[in-house]
Design a protein around this motif. Structure first.
Motif, short mmCIF file in Angstrom:
data_model
loop_
_atom_site.label_atom_id
_atom_site.label_comp_id
_atom_site.label_asym_id
_atom_site.label_seq_id
_atom_site.Cartn_x
_atom_site.Cartn_y
_atom_site.Cartn_z
N UNK A 1 0.84 -1.19 0.00
CA UNK A 1 0.00 0.00 0.00
C UNK A 1 0.88 1.25 0.00
N UNK A 2 0.54 2.24 -0.82
CA UNK A 2 1.33 3.46 -0.90
C UNK A 2 0.43 4.63 -1.24
N UNK A 3 0.92 5.83 -0.92
CA UNK A 3 0.21 7.07 -1.24
C UNK A 3 0.96 7.76 -2.38
N UNK A 4 0.26 8.01 -3.49
CA UNK A 4 0.90 8.67 -4.63
C UNK A 4 0.28 10.05 -4.83
N UNK A 5 1.10 10.95 -5.36
CA UNK A 5 0.63 12.28 -5.73
C UNK A 5 0.95 12.50 -7.20
N UNK A 6 -0.05 12.92 -7.97
CA UNK A 6 0.13 13.17 -9.39
C UNK A 6 0.61 14.61 -9.61
N UNK A 7 1.04 14.90 -10.82
CA UNK A 7 1.60 16.22 -11.13
C UNK A 7 0.58 17.34 -10.96
N UNK A 8 -0.70 17.03 -11.06
CA UNK A 8 -1.73 18.07 -10.88
C UNK A 8 -2.17 18.21 -9.42
N UNK B 1 -3.37 15.82 -7.37
CA UNK B 1 -4.33 14.80 -6.91
C UNK B 1 -3.57 13.68 -6.20
N UNK B 2 -4.10 13.23 -5.06
CA UNK B 2 -3.49 12.15 -4.29
C UNK B 2 -4.41 10.94 -4.29
N UNK B 3 -3.82 9.77 -4.11
CA UNK B 3 -4.59 8.52 -4.07
C UNK B 3 -3.82 7.49 -3.27
N UNK B 4 -4.55 6.67 -2.53
CA UNK B 4 -3.96 5.55 -1.81
C UNK B 4 -4.17 4.30 -2.65
N UNK B 5 -3.06 3.68 -3.05
CA UNK B 5 -3.15 2.59 -4.02
C UNK B 5 -2.50 1.33 -3.49
N UNK B 6 -2.81 0.21 -4.12
CA UNK B 6 -2.19 -1.08 -3.83
C UNK B 6 -2.52 -2.02 -4.99
N UNK B 7 -1.91 -3.22 -5.00
CA UNK B 7 -2.19 -4.26 -5.99
C UNK B 7 -2.13 -3.70 -7.42
N UNK B 8 -0.97 -3.11 -7.75
CA UNK B 8 -0.82 -2.48 -9.05
C UNK B 8 -0.34 -3.43 -10.14
N UNK B 9 -0.64 -3.06 -11.36
CA UNK B 9 -0.14 -3.76 -12.55
C UNK B 9 0.28 -2.71 -13.58
N UNK B 10 1.30 -3.02 -14.37
CA UNK B 10 1.79 -2.11 -15.39
C UNK B 10 1.19 -2.49 -16.74
N UNK B 11 0.62 -1.48 -17.41
CA UNK B 11 0.03 -1.72 -18.73
C UNK B 11 0.28 -0.51 -19.62
N UNK B 12 1.09 -0.67 -20.62
CA UNK B 12 1.30 0.34 -21.67
C UNK B 12 1.57 1.73 -21.08
N UNK B 13 2.51 1.80 -20.17
CA UNK B 13 2.90 3.10 -19.64
C UNK B 13 2.03 3.64 -18.54
N UNK B 14 1.05 2.87 -18.05
CA UNK B 14 0.21 3.32 -16.95
C UNK B 14 0.26 2.29 -15.83
N UNK B 15 0.00 2.78 -14.63
CA UNK B 15 -0.11 1.91 -13.46
C UNK B 15 -1.59 1.68 -13.20
N UNK B 16 -2.04 0.46 -13.37
CA UNK B 16 -3.43 0.09 -13.11
C UNK B 16 -3.48 -0.50 -11.70
#
Length: 792
Positions: free
Chosen positions: A745-752, A754-769
């Motif tokens: 589990x981690x907390x990410x902040x986007x360039x704009x 916006x923050x989100x608490x995420x987990x169980x990620x997968x990489x697809x075509x340059x994005x984190x799902x």
């Protein structure tokens, strides 16, 4: 993850997969799996498998044990032969195990079991480890195997595997073993029978295993017994089965034991429910209000002492059983909690909201707490009740016993009840065989007694409330640490019955000229609370009686009533006779003859200096009042007043209760101690709790059937993140990699921003799902837009 399980899941169609997901809702809890391999890991989780097994009745558990004994050659036909039944009798129970992913068919019809199943039983059907685990142990070398082979009359030539095969063939064959035992010393057969039927592990006399011509030494030399410690020996599985004989069949009990019943009147049960349910809510409120006035201290070892319980019983008019049960239920419902400042148990803020809810909602809060409570209030241990709110070593098992008892009773028709307690215990044990039988026998009478007090039972039969609660099952109970359980408190069926249970509560009283109030029937909690505040309860039962007096009316005025407001509420409950109105007004005239003012501290000094301090502009925040020429009252406590006076240029000193100057070093980090009482309930209703809908197995099955393999090759996570997440330093790129590879589990902040608490990620075509907790769903986050990652 079990590869056999994944292979089986890939062969299922949508309907069959939906059945598995319905049988294992834990596997599709958020964040739900997106691929079959992730689902297989969840289904094979050891803890989750054991939780599912705890909810199984006896027949599937017997089948699982039989599968462990039969081993690799287990098929439905072989299993049926070992159990002594037809395959048709076994298949329905096997289908149930398939639906819960505890077992599944493999190629050729062989059965595979979840790994945790073998961990649960070390001795399935009372049988020990397979013979191979003893023969292949490091404690038995090749020379030892040759000596064993010669003792069995076998060839000692060949390698270790050949020797093991010969020994296994002899010891696992009932006829050859019987021939061998004809040459055994006296006492050998009886010794081995004890291990075969009452083993497989037993205490022994180690000296006999080295004594010449002893049965123990003879059996050990031929591999019939293995001594793992000096005084402990074990018998291998194949040896025990051979001794039990070819006619032995493993136990299988597909039908529940007969539960004798006697006739019951559903109408009487409904009437008893309508009496007990309002009474439970009323008494719970009385107990909480009592602790609001007098905090309930705890013993040094934890729990509430008998003396305090009896004091509460005397002051509230509760029976001792009611007080014990409701105190613990209120604590689990978070209506009662320990307060450091009060040095005891007092009502919480949740109580303020609870007493403003309607009576059915209050009742459901109590029932939900009892349903998950991990102690038995009325269970007697060695003839004594346990300490109220004390630790119970049985803990969670007590809650499981409670649910199993009510679920079993719910299987009886409404016009019947169980005939005897031992039969009920036996029936409950069939439905929950993994519960400790002794604890079940001990707790069962207590569960029935507690259910009667809460309106869930009338005599020995379930009421409508009891059936509605039992219908929820253990899956939505939660545990004692849950803050709230909306699945229980807001269940539509329980809501309907709780309203019906409290519909007959009396909301009016008959006020007599002799200053009494009589309620013919169960009083509503609101009416009972009003009368308890303004009068003294004299009796309860079919009719409850309260008596007004000058002291009881003064108690109501002390609680904040005026004469007009008290009479207005009493008139809303019935016709107030003239003597009662005169009593209230007479007491109100004398109320307030003497006033008491709360002050933070007292300042003493010269009259001129005190007048100067009282007029000082910088000291107005102290709320200073001149009580006498030499006495000034401050509304702020002493330490803050001292500080303010010193900052204003004065030189005060503290004085203790004896009048002596008491200058002492104050500990750092002191805190303001607030005394209990004086709280006012908010008039707004608490926001409704909206429970998330349960996962839809069909929807998840459809999604899993459409899902493909992971597009990201193993070992490429770090390379992709390092190439695309250019805004992140190396350490944060590593943390993002753990979100993908380990599901952290981690907390990410986007360039704009916006923050989100995420987990169980997968990489697809340059994005984190990844799973986003705020959205409650999987979202896509462009790697190039992630500006920071911190640990969640």
């Amino acid at each position: 993850m079990d590869d056999h399980l994944l292979a089986w899941l890939t062969t299922l169609d949508e309907d069959r997969l939906a059945r598995v997901l319905a049988g294992r809702p834990d596997a599709i809890a958020a964040p739900w799996p997106r691929r079959l391999d992730t689902l297989a890991r969840r289904l094979s989780d050891n803890f989750a498998v054991m939780e599912v097994m705890r909810g199984l009745p006896l027949p599937p558990l017997e089948i699982l044990q039989a599968c462990l004994v039969v081993g690799d050659r287990a098929t439905p036909d072989e299993l049926a032969r070992f159990l002594g039944v037809t395959t048709a009798e076994v298949v329905p129970w096997l289908d149930g195990l398939y639906d819960k992913a505890l077992a599944w068919p493999g190629p050729g019809g062989s059965l595979h079991l979840a790994e945790a199943v073998a961990r649960w039983w070390t001795a399935p059907c009372g049988l020990g480890e397979p013979l191979a685990s003893y023969l292949d142990s490091w404690t038995l070398n090749s020379e030892g195997l040759r000596r064993m082979s010669r003792a069995l009359g076998l060839s000692a030539q060949g390698g270790r595997r050949q020797l093991m095969a010969r020994v296994t063939a002899v010891l696992g064959d009932a006829e050859r073993l019987a021939d061998l035992l004809r040459e055994a010393p006296d006492g050998t057969v009886s010794l081995l029978d004890e291990f075969a039927w009452d083993g497989p592990v037993r205490g022994v006399d180690g000296n006999r295993f080295v004594a010449l011509d002893s049965p123990e030494k003879w059996a050990a030399e031929r591999g019939l017994l293995y001594r793992t410690q000096w005084d402990i020996a074990e018998m291998p599985r194949e040896v025990a089965l051979a001794l039990r004989g070819p006619d032995y069949r493993a136990p299988f009990t597909p039908e529940p034991p007969a539960l004798g019943t006697v006739a019951a009147d559903p109408a009487e049960a409904g009437h008893a429910m309508c009496l007990a349910a309002p009474h439970a809510v009323d008494r719970a409120a009385a107990l909480l209000e009592n602790t609001d006035k007098t905090p309930l201290p705890l013993l040094k070892g934890g729990g509430v002492g008998v003396r305090e319980v009896r004091r509460v019983v005397k002051e509230t008019g509760c029976a001792e059983d009611e007080a014990r049960l409701l105190l613990e239920v209120c604590a689990v419902a978070r209506l009662l909690a320990f307060d450091d400042a009060a040095e005891g148990l007092i009502p919480t803020k949740r109580f303020d909201a609870w007493r403003l809810e309607d009576a059915p909602a209050r009742l459901r809060t109590l029932l939900a707490a009892w349903w998950r409570m991990e102690r038995s209030s009325l269970r007697r241990v060695s003839g004594r009740y346990p300490t109220v709110l004390g630790d119970d070593p049985a803990g969670e098992t007590v809650a499981r016993v409670r649910r199993a008892v009510l679920t079993t009773l719910a299987t009886l028709p409404e016009d019947a009840t169980f005939a005897s307690l031992p039969e009920l215990v036996q029936a409950v044990h069939w439905r929950a065989p993994l519960l400790d039988r002794e604890l079940l026998t001990e707790c069962c009478p207590a569960v029935l007694a507690e259910a009667r007090l809460l309106g869930l039972m009338a005599g020995d039969s379930l009421t409508g409330l009891g059936r509605a609660l039992a219908a929820l099952g253990p899956g939505v109970a939660g545990d004692e640490q849950d803050e709230s359980v909306p699945e229980v408190e807001h269940d539509p069926g329980l809501v309907e019955v709780s309203v019906r249970a409290l519909a007959g509560a009396q909301r009016t009283a008959l006020f007599g000229a002799d200053l009494t109030a009589v309620v013919t029937g169960p009083p509503a909690a609101e009416l009972s609370s009003l009368l308890d505040r303004a009068a003294d309860r004299e009796s309860k039962g079919a009719a409850s009686v309260w008596r007004f007096s000058a002291a009881s009316v003064r108690r109501a005025l002390d609680a904040g009533y005026s004469a007009e407001s008290l009479l207005e509420e009493l008139r809303a409950a019935g016709t107030v006779p003239q003597p009662l109105a005169y009593l209230v007004k007479d007491v109100a005239r004398r109320h307030g003859e003497v006033t008491v003012t709360t002050v933070g501290c007292i300042i003493q000094g010269d009259p001129g200096l005190l007048a100067e301090i009282a007029a000082h502009r910088r000291l107005t925040r102290l709320g200073l009042r001149l009580l006498a020429p030499t006495v000034l009252a401050s509304s702020v406590r002493a330490d803050l007043t001292l500080t303010s006076l010193r900052e204003a240029g004065y030189a005060p000193v503290p004085v203790d209760d004896t009048g002596e100057i008491a200058v002492r070093r104050e500990p750092a980090g002191g805190r303001l101690i607030l005394l209990p009482g004086g709280r006012v309930a908010e008039l707004e209703s608490p926001p409704p709790i909206i429970a998330d809908p349960p996962p839809d197995p069909r929807e998840h099955a459809q999604r899993l059937m459409r899902s493909g393999p992971d597009e990201q090759a193993a070992g490429q996570t770090w390379a992709v993140i390092g190439r695309l997440a250019t805004r992140l330093p190396t350490a944060q790129q590593s943390l993002l990699g753990f979100v993908v590879d380990r599901g952290v589990r981690a907390l990410i902040t986007l360039s704009d921003g916006i923050t989100a608490t995420i987990s169980h990620g997968e990489l697809r075509r340059g994005v984190l799902d990844a799973w986003c907790e705020e959205a409650g769903d999987y979202l896509e986050f462009p790697l190039a837009e992630i500006a920071s990652v911190t640990s969640g």
